[in-house]
Design a protein around this motif. Structure first.
Motif, PDB file in Angstrom:
ATOM      1  N   ALA A 288       1.120  -1.276  -0.221  1.00  0.00           N
ATOM      2  CA  ALA A 288      -0.546   0.261  -0.133  1.00  0.00           C
ATOM      3  C   ALA A 288       0.441   1.101   0.131  1.00  0.00           C
ATOM      4  O   ALA A 288       0.443   2.157  -0.728  1.00  0.00           O
ATOM      5  N   LEU A 289       2.074   0.798   0.539  1.00  0.00           N
ATOM      6  CA  LEU A 289       3.066   2.757   0.946  1.00  0.00           C
ATOM      7  C   LEU A 289       3.521   2.707  -0.443  1.00  0.00           C
ATOM      8  O   LEU A 289       3.854   4.087  -1.564  1.00  0.00           O
ATOM      9  N   GLY A 290       3.842   1.803  -1.119  1.00  0.00           N
ATOM     10  CA  GLY A 290       4.395   2.036  -2.753  1.00  0.00           C
ATOM     11  C   GLY A 290       3.940   2.562  -3.316  1.00  0.00           C
ATOM     12  O   GLY A 290       4.474   3.449  -4.061  1.00  0.00           O
ATOM     13  N   THR A 291       2.292   1.548  -3.266  1.00  0.00           N
ATOM     14  CA  THR A 291       1.251   2.402  -4.860  1.00  0.00           C
ATOM     15  C   THR A 291       1.237   3.991  -4.123  1.00  0.00           C
ATOM     16  O   THR A 291       1.187   4.558  -5.044  1.00  0.00           O
ATOM     17  N   GLY A 292       0.337   4.211  -2.752  1.00  0.00           N
ATOM     18  CA  GLY A 292       0.718   5.488  -2.285  1.00  0.00           C
ATOM     19  C   GLY A 292       1.845   6.584  -2.774  1.00  0.00           C
ATOM     20  O   GLY A 292       1.377   7.490  -3.941  1.00  0.00           O
ATOM     21  N   LEU A 293       3.155   5.827  -2.652  1.00  0.00           N
ATOM     22  CA  LEU A 293       4.535   6.784  -2.653  1.00  0.00           C
ATOM     23  C   LEU A 293       4.006   7.091  -4.943  1.00  0.00           C
ATOM     24  O   LEU A 293       4.384   7.768  -5.419  1.00  0.00           O
ATOM     25  N   ALA A 294       3.792   5.527  -5.979  1.00  0.00           N
ATOM     26  CA  ALA A 294       3.128   5.471  -7.225  1.00  0.00           C
ATOM     27  C   ALA A 294       2.823   6.745  -7.411  1.00  0.00           C
ATOM     28  O   ALA A 294       2.746   7.807  -8.425  1.00  0.00           O
ATOM     29  N   ILE A 295       1.148   6.929  -6.630  1.00  0.00           N
ATOM     30  CA  ILE A 295       0.259   7.489  -7.626  1.00  0.00           C
ATOM     31  C   ILE A 295       0.750   9.588  -6.632  1.00  0.00           C
ATOM     32  O   ILE A 295       0.365  10.324  -7.489  1.00  0.00           O
ATOM     33  N   LEU A 296       1.581  10.188  -5.599  1.00  0.00           N
ATOM     34  CA  LEU A 296       2.015  10.991  -5.039  1.00  0.00           C
ATOM     35  C   LEU A 296       2.421  12.064  -6.099  1.00  0.00           C
ATOM     36  O   LEU A 296       2.027  13.121  -6.016  1.00  0.00           O
ATOM     37  N   PRO A 297       3.679  11.436  -7.199  1.00  0.00           N
ATOM     38  CA  PRO A 297       4.007  12.729  -7.851  1.00  0.00           C
ATOM     39  C   PRO A 297       2.542  13.654  -9.348  1.00  0.00           C
ATOM     40  O   PRO A 297       2.711  14.297  -9.467  1.00  0.00           O
ATOM     41  N   MET A 298       1.081  12.261  -9.773  1.00  0.00           N
ATOM     42  CA  MET A 298       0.558  12.952 -10.379  1.00  0.00           C
ATOM     43  C   MET A 298      -0.222  13.887 -10.122  1.00  0.00           C
ATOM     44  O   MET A 298      -0.548  14.512  -9.682  1.00  0.00           O
ATOM     45  N   THR A 299      -0.649  13.569  -8.688  1.00  0.00           N
ATOM     46  CA  THR A 299      -1.358  14.782  -7.064  1.00  0.00           C
ATOM     47  C   THR A 299      -1.030  15.724  -7.754  1.00  0.00           C
ATOM     48  O   THR A 299      -1.013  16.645  -7.214  1.00  0.00           O
ATOM     49  N   ALA A 300       0.611  15.554  -7.161  1.00  0.00           N
ATOM     50  CA  ALA A 300       1.530  17.002  -7.614  1.00  0.00           C
ATOM     51  C   ALA A 300       1.025  17.979  -8.438  1.00  0.00           C
ATOM     52  O   ALA A 300       1.165  18.645  -8.679  1.00  0.00           O
ATOM     53  N   ALA A 301       1.603  16.955  -9.248  1.00  0.00           N
ATOM     54  CA  ALA A 301       1.569  17.551 -10.154  1.00  0.00           C
ATOM     55  C   ALA A 301       0.483  18.011 -10.999  1.00  0.00           C
ATOM     56  O   ALA A 301       0.488  19.608 -11.519  1.00  0.00           O
ATOM     57  N   ALA A 302      -0.712  17.075 -11.124  1.00  0.00           N
ATOM     58  CA  ALA A 302      -1.915  18.453 -11.560  1.00  0.00           C
ATOM     59  C   ALA A 302      -1.877  19.461 -10.447  1.00  0.00           C
ATOM     60  O   ALA A 302      -2.770  20.524 -10.766  1.00  0.00           O
ATOM     61  N   GLY A 303      -1.710  19.841  -9.271  1.00  0.00           N
ATOM     62  CA  GLY A 303      -1.446  20.965  -8.366  1.00  0.00           C
ATOM     63  C   GLY A 303      -1.188  21.819  -8.871  1.00  0.00           C
ATOM     64  O   GLY A 303      -1.293  22.769  -8.848  1.00  0.00           O
ATOM     65  N   VAL A 304       0.275  21.526  -9.101  1.00  0.00           N
ATOM     66  CA  VAL A 304       1.365  22.557  -9.884  1.00  0.00           C
ATOM     67  C   VAL A 304       0.564  22.885 -11.273  1.00  0.00           C
ATOM     68  O   VAL A 304       1.088  24.739 -11.193  1.00  0.00           O
ATOM     69  N   SER A 305       0.559  22.452 -11.715  1.00  0.00           N
ATOM     70  CA  SER A 305      -0.425  22.801 -13.473  1.00  0.00           C
ATOM     71  C   SER A 305      -1.730  23.185 -12.882  1.00  0.00           C
ATOM     72  O   SER A 305      -1.871  24.434 -14.189  1.00  0.00           O
ATOM     73  N   ASN A 306      -2.660  24.021 -11.571  1.00  0.00           N
ATOM     74  CA  ASN A 306      -3.616  23.938 -11.963  1.00  0.00           C
ATOM     75  C   ASN A 306      -3.008  25.594 -11.456  1.00  0.00           C
ATOM     76  O   ASN A 306      -4.231  26.287 -12.358  1.00  0.00           O
ATOM     77  N   VAL A 307      -1.865  25.436 -10.671  1.00  0.00           N
ATOM     78  CA  VAL A 307      -1.346  26.827 -10.619  1.00  0.00           C
ATOM     79  C   VAL A 307      -1.021  27.879 -12.006  1.00  0.00           C
ATOM     80  O   VAL A 307      -1.180  28.912 -12.256  1.00  0.00           O
ATOM     81  N   LEU A 308      -0.754  26.956 -12.713  1.00  0.00           N
ATOM     82  CA  LEU A 308       0.348  27.841 -14.263  1.00  0.00           C
ATOM     83  C   LEU A 308      -1.336  27.892 -14.716  1.00  0.00           C
ATOM     84  O   LEU A 308      -1.187  28.577 -15.914  1.00  0.00           O
TER      85      LEU A 308
END
Length: 467
Positions: A288-308
């Protein structure tokens, strides 16, 4: 403190969605839940959320936004406790349905309370920005938090966490939230029931069709029932004096394109999260932790592109960010069709991160298009329609992915079919935007402030409406 109070509901809902994906393997093992049961665990929440969202907004108007917000939190907390105590997969799905009902109550009312909390438009805009930042942070932290909780305390802990957080939200709302007066609004229970029934029957067809057989009596009966209720809903809406969605919105082409875009975004992104979680845990052997770490950069990328995207909307209007986002998401989905069981995990995560960055770039422009089309007269109805379409997209995306995973055994073929479907959804949205959303008339005028973007988008939509 008010921002924190009104963001609690969204934070719980966002963490629940992403955390449950990291816990699918553990739930399947502990409760002996098959693949179609896992689809129901994810989609049960989305089903009631999507089906009751418009009704939740109407109830907030009739009985007061503060009461609706607190009631929604209470129902969500109760559903969470029942999820944590669930002795079987069926009990877990039933509790997830209850959670979705609570979310449908507190989501619309939290935005209404935030609107009534501040009269000054500039201060209100800053409050909405801060509120969105809190929600984005929760979405980013959700996968990691879910993975840590599941690995350390078991999958039930992700639901127990909602108990103290939800009770705190109810108490703080009593002290800090404003209490705007309720006003009369027709609830139209028959229409809401028809919409919920049609959606539920369609979900049954998509999820249980591969298991029971597409021509089995239950599946065919559900399909007929879904079509019948959908037709009755259309007839009822056309003949009603006050339909659920104002008739004025139906004739606005940019509104229709943006609502379709919302459906496509959630269809692809939520379907991807479901497939990725099972691929990481079933093929790569991650926990579960490895899966969470895999999803983390995706949600972070969406947050960055929201601002842009906000800056892009301010300078160029909504058309360019929408086309760029949907086009980029389609390309990312096509790249993921080439993934196999032997593909390194980092490459699949990179493809998913590109997809989430692209859809994140489209989301603020999509929202500005919808709200600009609705104007002040239909802002609540337009926002509710967008949220409902996005939840329906999530429901259909997970159900479609589950259907393919059940019918096809080889992961290479599974990936190719699933991500082709996601790419097709993004491409259809791109075409709708290209045809229906016109370039902003003010695009040539430099934007002085980022927050002017929504106002410029609204002007462009109104210009499109007149033309």
């Amino acid at each position: 403190m008010l921002l924190f109070t009104l963001a609690i509901g969204f934070v719980m809902a966002m963490i629940d969605v992403t955390a449950v994906n990291t816990a699918l393997s553990a739930i399947s093992t502990d409760l002996d839940v098959p693949l179609d049961g896992l689809v129901w665990v994810v989609d049960g929440y989305t089903l009631t959320f999507a089906a009751l969202l418009l009704a939740g907004g109407a109830l907030a108007d009739r009985h007061g936004a503060k009461r609706a917000y607190q009631a929604g939190l209470a129902v969500f907390v109760l559903g969470s406790v029942l999820c944590a105590l669930a002795p079987s997969g069926a009990a877990l799905v039933a509790a997830r349905l209850l959670q979705g009902s609570g979310a449908a109550l507190f989501m619309p009312s939290s935005l209404a309370l935030l609107t009534h909390a501040e009269d000054d438009e500039k201060r209100r805009a800053k409050m909405f920005g801060a509120w969105a930042a809190i929600v984005s942070a929760a979405a980013t932290a959700g996968p990691l938090a879910g993975g840590l909780l599941v690995e350390t305390f078991g999958w039930r802990s992700i639901f127990w966490l909602n108990l103290p957080v939800g009770l705190l939200g109810i108490a703080l709302a009593q002290v800090k939230a404003p209490a705007p007066r309720a006003h009369a609004r027709e609830l139209r229970l028959a229409s809401h029931a028809l919409g919920a029934g049609a959606l539920a029957a369609l979900a049954f067809v998509l999820i249980e069709g591969p298991v029971l057989g597409w021509v089995s009596v239950p599946v065919v009966s559900a399909l007929v029932a879904s079509a019948t209720m959908a037709l009755l809903l259309v007839w009822d809406e056309r003949s009603a004096a006050q339909p659920i969605l104002p008739r004025a919105l139906y004739g606005i082409a940019p509104f229709r394109a943006a609502v379709l875009t919302g459906l496509a975004i959630n269809f692809g992104s939520f379907g991807h999260l479901f497939v990725l979680s099972l691929w990481m845990q079933g093929v790569q052997g991650s926990g579960a932790l490895g899966t969470g770490l895999a999803i983390l950069p995706m949600t972070a990328a969406a947050g960055v592109s929201n601002v842009l995207s906000g800056r892009a909307v301010a300078r160029h209007g909504t058309r360019m960010p929408l086309l760029t986002g949907m086009g980029g998401a389609a390309v990312a989905a096509l790249l993921l069709t080439q993934a196999t069981a032997a593909t390194p995990a980092w490459m699949v995560v990179a493809g998913g991160t590109l997809m989430f960055f692209a859809v994140g770039f489209a989301i603020p422009a999509m929202t500005a298009t919808v709200m600009g089309a609705g104007g002040k007269a239909h802002a609540s109805a337009a926002g509710a329609a967008l949220n409902a379409s996005r939840q329906i997209g999530a429901l259909l995306g997970v159900a479609a992915a589950g259907t393919v995973l059940h019918a096809v055994r080889a992961w290479e073929a599974r990936q190719e079919i699933v991500y082709t479907l996601f790419a097709a959804g993004f491409a259809i949205a791109w075409l709708a935007v290209h045809r229906r959303v016109q370039p902003a008339a003010a695009a040539a005028v430099p934007a002085a402030l980022p927050e002017q973007g929504v106002s410029r988008a609204a002007c462009a939509i109104r210009s499109s409406r007149r033309s």
